[in-house]
Design an enzyme around this catalytic site. Structure first.
Site: not given
Length: 475
Positions: A111-112
């Site tokens: 998700f980063k």
């Protein structure tokens, strides 16, 4: 839009805080005021693509960047085939009243990427405009490092110095970072845990002479540019979850979000989205065995643990005992009062604890925040149960979120579980959970076999200073 420090003082506009990281007084950058999204404004956003939505939401915070320029930055960040899903953030059913918000379709399968791809474009834009260079100093417990390095690799005006804890990440996570051969990427494996890495970053960032002499900046979640980009997918997920709701009911239709949490940056973005007017009922914070944040939201006592007491778990990206972004929430909790916030962090330095138990009832009633802890056995069981119910395999961090989410599912309120990473990043645990051997595909095996470029270093501030002095880009 002007920015201030949580401990007092004005910091400038979006472009200024994008490059600075910590404020000179040790505080964190926050907007002077949060923008609001009315019902009509949310409906206006519904038909937009993800890059277009990012332009609208980030544009509320980056008012110093011309809108056409910002649109080019978001198109570059979220277009060009960088994300494998057509809609970039797909939603899928997990069963038991839960929906997975797919945030791991980017280049590092975590998700980063959602924030870091934008940050890479924005940093390059601002640095070119001001004819500057930036030496990014960061710490990672797993996915931040690879997402940052893949977003910044090969850029002429940026060098990356990424600290990671020796032996505390999965083989896939290490390979994603250490296999990069770009000259502007410097991987430093520190003897210790993530909090030791994070403390080194903070100490160098608060040495203003060293910071300015070597043009140090940050890309971990203390950088408000990342927070603003993460708010986008909360808005997107609410819009997609309510697409089929009758138009007359949409304006008040609430959803809840379950968020696996380590450094408190991801769920802080949800707190801001909720404060801006997105109809969010609850923000469910999930921790692993390093459950300092769960203890805080259950008791009102924030007690960070020492490095020796920070456990190595099977959801390693959450092996954090001192959450940097909690200060931004405490700032809001204390009426956005910088003096009270600074006093709270002085108390932390003096007593290794902050007592905010007087505000305990407000956590849920005012801010919608509830929490829970997940263990190794919980992760294994949740991965098995979700796979059986939906056919979807989730990674161990997402499993922490799903496990805690179950206790807070309500009839008629969609529970949106934020995905942390793709399961192939944690093949050993998935094999343990599902009882099958996960064979890496050719691309993964090639990554794992690639030569690695990393410098091992003790938990030593002087050694880190010398390394940066020798390798930093010069203006």
């Amino acid at each position: 839009m002007q920015y201030i420090s949580t401990r007092g003082g004005t910091l400038g506009q979006f472009s200024d805080v994008l490059l600075e990281g910590l404020a000179p007084n040790g505080g964190l950058a926050v907007p002077e005021h949060l923008p609001r999204l009315s019902t009509s404004e949310l409906e206006r956003l519904r038909p937009l693509s993800y890059p277009e939505l990012a332009t609208e939401i980030i544009g509320l915070f980056a008012t110093d960047i011309p809108r056409d320029d910002l649109a080019r930055l978001t198109a570059a960040a979220y277009g060009g085939g960088k994300f494998s899903a057509d809609k970039i953030v797909p939603l899928s059913d997990l069963g038991d009243g839960m929906t997975l918000v797919g945030l791991s379709e980017g280049p590092t399968l975590a998700f980063k990427d959602m924030a870091m791809q934008f940050l890479g474009e924005a940093l390059e834009y601002v640095l070119a405009k001001d004819d500057r260079v930036l030496n990014v100093l960061g710490a990672t417990s797993g996915d931040t490092g690879s997402a940052a390095e893949h977003a910044l690799r090969g850029r002429e005006r940026v060098a990356v110095f990424m600290l990671s804890p020796q032996g505390r990440m999965s083989a896939f996570q290490r390979a994603q970072m250490y296999s990069l051969q770009d000259e502007n990427v410097h991987n430093i494996a520190v003897e210790g845990v993530f909090d030791d890495c994070q403390n080194l970053v903070k100490r160098l960032n608060t040495d203003l002479d060293f910071k300015r002499a070597h043009s140090l900046g940050a890309v971990n979640s203390i950088n408000f540019g990342r927070i603003s980009a993460q708010i986008v997918y909360y808005v997107w997920a609410w819009l997609r979850a309510t697409d089929s709701v009758d138009a007359a009911e949409r304006s008040t239709f609430e959803v809840s979000f379950a968020v696996p949490s380590g450094n408190f940056g991801n769920i802080l973005s949800g707190h801001y989205a909720r404060s801006m007017g997105v109809p969010i009922r609850r923000l469910v914070l999930a921790t692993n065995e390093n459950n300092v944040l769960d203890e805080f939201f259950r008791t009102g006592h924030y007690r960070p643990r020492s490095s020796a007491n920070t456990l190595a778990t099977s959801s390693p990206s959450m092996d954090v005992s001192r959450a940097s972004n909690l200060e931004r929430f405490v700032f809001d909790l204390l009426g956005r009062d910088p003096e009270r916030t600074a006093a709270a962090w002085h108390e932390l330095e003096e007593r290794d604890e902050i007592d905010l138990s007087a505000h305990l009832e407000r956590f849920e009633s005012e801010f919608g925040l509830v929490s829970g802890t997940s263990t190794h056995d919980d992760r294994l069981a949740t991965i098995r149960e979700v796979s059986a119910a939906s056919g979807v395999t989730i990674d161990p961090h997402t499993a922490d979120g799903a496990k805690v989410a179950r206790a807070h599912v309500e009839d008629g309120i969609p529970m949106l579980v934020l995905e942390t990473a793709k399961p192939q990043k944690f093949a050993d645990l998935i094999s343990e959970a599902l009882g099958t051997t996960v064979q890496p595909d050719a691309e993964t095996q090639s990554l794992l076999d690639a030569p690695q470029r990393v410098v091992e270093m003790p938990d030593d501030e002087h050694a880190l200073r010398v390394y940066i002095e020798e390798h930093a880009l010069q203006a």
